[in-house]
Enzyme design. Structure first.
Site, short mmCIF file in Angstrom:
data_model
loop_
_atom_site.label_atom_id
_atom_site.label_comp_id
_atom_site.label_asym_id
_atom_site.label_seq_id
_atom_site.Cartn_x
_atom_site.Cartn_y
_atom_site.Cartn_z
NE ARG A 1 23.23 34.57 29.70
CZ ARG A 1 24.25 35.36 30.07
NH1 ARG A 1 24.58 36.39 29.35
NH2 ARG A 1 24.93 35.10 31.17
N GLY A 52 31.35 43.17 30.20
CA GLY A 52 32.67 43.62 30.64
C GLY A 52 32.62 44.58 31.82
CG ASP A 109 28.18 42.68 40.76
OD1 ASP A 109 28.13 43.49 39.83
OD2 ASP A 109 28.30 41.45 40.59
NE ARG A 162 23.83 40.48 39.83
CZ ARG A 162 24.87 40.30 39.03
NH1 ARG A 162 24.68 40.04 37.75
NH2 ARG A 162 26.10 40.36 39.48
CA CA Z 1 28.42 42.81 37.65
#
Ligand code: CA
Ligand code: CA
Length: 581
Positions: free
Chosen positions: A132, A192, A318, A341
């Protein structure tokens, strides 16, 4: 009187020497949002507003924008290009996929040097081989690699000056965010979270790469400070061990800081978003699982957490809260905003974290009916949590499937929003999608995916998935929107020319009126745009740049949406635009 004039002249001469020297100073970084002749940080200033005071290009003439030059990243390696270029001292510094970085002559677009990091076999980036962007400090340009290292190169030659390992790639660690430089420190996170990595923020001496402090953002882990010989000293546990995690799950708890952070000199705090708690199956980790899916504010002088705000406690979808926290002034107060999100837009006091406002910025949210402004907690819809696989019927190995929105790729993902102090609006690249999601039994294995979930992403509407939305942080109202067929995955830039610039996977860089949302210009870059544009002034001319190259998480994880956009072609180039003379 004469003496005073002389000393003022001398001070002026010294100041001009500083301005023209090639080194990037702390003062220059602190002033990055105001200085229009350079772009020194990810976010055009450490607050991440992505606002430029330039108005040479404006609503009256933006339709005349033409390319100045374009540069190809070359090679056989393409895939997603999510990088934001940096501009300094006549050069552009831009990273490419597969941990590559280029220095380009700003005037001609000619390559000055490139560095291709040698990546080992077995790296485990979850979401494509992207990067990025870099950071600038003194004569160095610094970036993170997919095998979880930091590389500092000489800005003029591309020679490696220092190299430091962040963590073990074989355990699932990687790094792709642009480093943040604040208060003379290099601040970085880790990726991760899909492998049970432990989220943390590290502060280093940007000139040497030496650690100054580390701060884990999974509750129970110890933070450290380091002396100049590298000896470490305990600096307090983050939170309270065992308070919000059952058993030993905090030891592989995720909450990775994979998008990097922002910093506000007024509060002295660095703000890092944190990802999902690991594994995805929430039934095995009852509790809030701090500090996952949160904004974590860290005092950069002490390396300690000043406050945290958690958007999705005990996340089951998630809903990484890794999204950027952008500080700004509202009603005479320093506050910060995050388009999460999980579909909600949050406004918090930047000094204390107190929740001031929260509202949806997408149309379909099924997991919560709203946010309680008193407690700051979501009002969960119990039925929308994917079922417990340990309660599965005989002969079945998974829990109840639910249809949940947003999909885990998020109402907004890595693509940074922009804030205009001129309009008082946030420009949010959002997506409307949902998913079938279910849980499966899982146990931690080093270096293996650690999800305990299955899923299929689908569009919510027939005519669009992406939508650039102008949101009022005070009222929660959507002032305008521009819909897009494919999911938006690039960031946004806004300018004093009353403009908003953003890219689309269909390959366009576009400009619209910041007040009305009227589309005024577009240019086809030849591949999908999944990166944020920048702007700067050089010799009285205003330039706009954006990286082009389709990829990132959508083609890899997007289920039915990925099939819908599989006609899009990969690429790897940077485009620069200006007005004709
Ligand atoms: Ca995730
Ligand atoms: Ca600047």
């Amino acid at each position: 009187m004469k003496l005073k004039t002389l000393s003022l002249l001398l001070a002026g001469a010294l100041a001009s020497v500083t301005v023209h020297s090639a080194g990037v100073s702390d003062a220059m970084i602190a002033n990055d949002a105001q200085s229009t002749n350079d772009v020194l940080s990810w976010g055009l200033g450490t607050q991440g507003q992505r606002f430029s005071a330039l108005k040479t290009i404006n609503t009256g003439n933006v339709s005349k924008l033409v390319p100045a030059w374009s540069f190809s990243f070359g090679g056989e390696k393409q895939r997603g290009q999510e990088s934001q270029p940096l501009i300094h001292n006549g050069k552009m510094f831009v990273t490419g996929s597969y941990s590559r970085i280029y220095a380009i002559d700003l005037k001609t677009g000619a390559k000055l040097w490139k560095y291709e990091h040698r990546l080992p076999e077995g790296i485990m980036p979850c979401c494509d081989v992207i990067n990025r962007g870099a950071a600038l400090y003194d004569n160095l340009v610094i970036f993170a690699t997919l095998d979880a290292q930091l590389i500092a190169l000489d800005q003029n030659t591309g020679d490696v000056v220092w190299k430091e390992k962040i963590d073990e790639y074989s355990a699932g660690y990687s790094a792709s965010a642009a480093p943040l430089i604040a208060g003379g420190l290099l601040l970085t996170g880790v990726s991760g979270g899909e492998f049970g990595a432990i989220g943390r923020v590290e502060a280093r001496n940007p000139k040497t790469g030496d650690l100054v402090w580390t701060r884990p953002v999974v509750e129970g882990h110890m933070g450290y400070t380091y002396d100049k010989d590298g000896n470490k000293k305990e600096n307090g546990v983050s939170g309270t061990t065992g308070a919000t995690w059952p058993g030993d799950l905090w030891k592989t708890g995720g909450a990775t800081t994979w998008l990097g952070g922002t910093y506000d000199a007024k509060t002295g705090l660095a703000y890092f978003g944190t990802g999902n708690p690991a594994p995805w199956n929430s039934h095995v980790r009852k509790g809030d699982n701090l500090f996952s899916c949160s904004t974590v504010a860290i005092d950069i002088k002490t390396g300690k957490i000043k406050w945290h705000y958690q958007g999705t406690p005990n996340d089951s979808w998630d809903f990484d809260g890794a999204n950027e926290f952008v500080t700004f002034d509202m009603d005479g107060k320093r506050v910060g905003a995050k388009a999460d999100r999980n579909g909600f837009f949050y406004v918090n006091d930047a000094s204390t974290g107190k929740l001031l406002n929260a509202f949806p910025f997408v149309k379909k949210i099924t997991w919560a009916t709203g946010i309680d402004l008193q407690t700051g907690r979501p009002k969960f819809v119990a039925d929308n949590r994917p079922g417990d696989p340990s309660q599965a019927k005989a002969g079945e190995n998974k829990g109840k499937t639910v249809l949940a929105a947003p999909a885990f790729l998020g109402a907004k993902n890595q693509m940074p929003m922009a804030y205009s102090p001129q309009t008082g609006l946030f420009y949010v690249p959002s997506n409307e999608w949902e998913m079938d999601i279910w849980n499966e039994p899982i146990s931690y294995k080093r270096g293996a995916a650690y999800l305990g979930a299955g899923f299929t992403i689908k569009p919510v509407f027939n005519d669009y998935i992406g939508s650039l939305r102008a949101m009022d942080p005070k009222t929660g109202k959507m002032v305008w929107e521009i819909k897009n067929n494919a999911p938006l995955w690039g960031g946004v830039l806004t300018t004093a020319g009353n403009l908003v610039f953003w890219g689309t996977p269909e390959g366009y860089l576009k400009a619209a009126d910041a007040k009305t949302g009227k589309e005024l210009w577009k240019f086809q870059t030849g591949s999908g745009v999944v990166a944020p544009p920048v702007t700067w002034n050089e010799g009285g001319e205003q330039y706009i740049a954006v990286v082009s190259g389709w990829g990132g998480a959508v083609p890899l994880w997007g289920g039915e949406v990925a099939k819908k956009v599989n006609f899009l072609e990969q690429g790897g180039s940077v485009w620069v635009f200006k007005l004709p003379k």
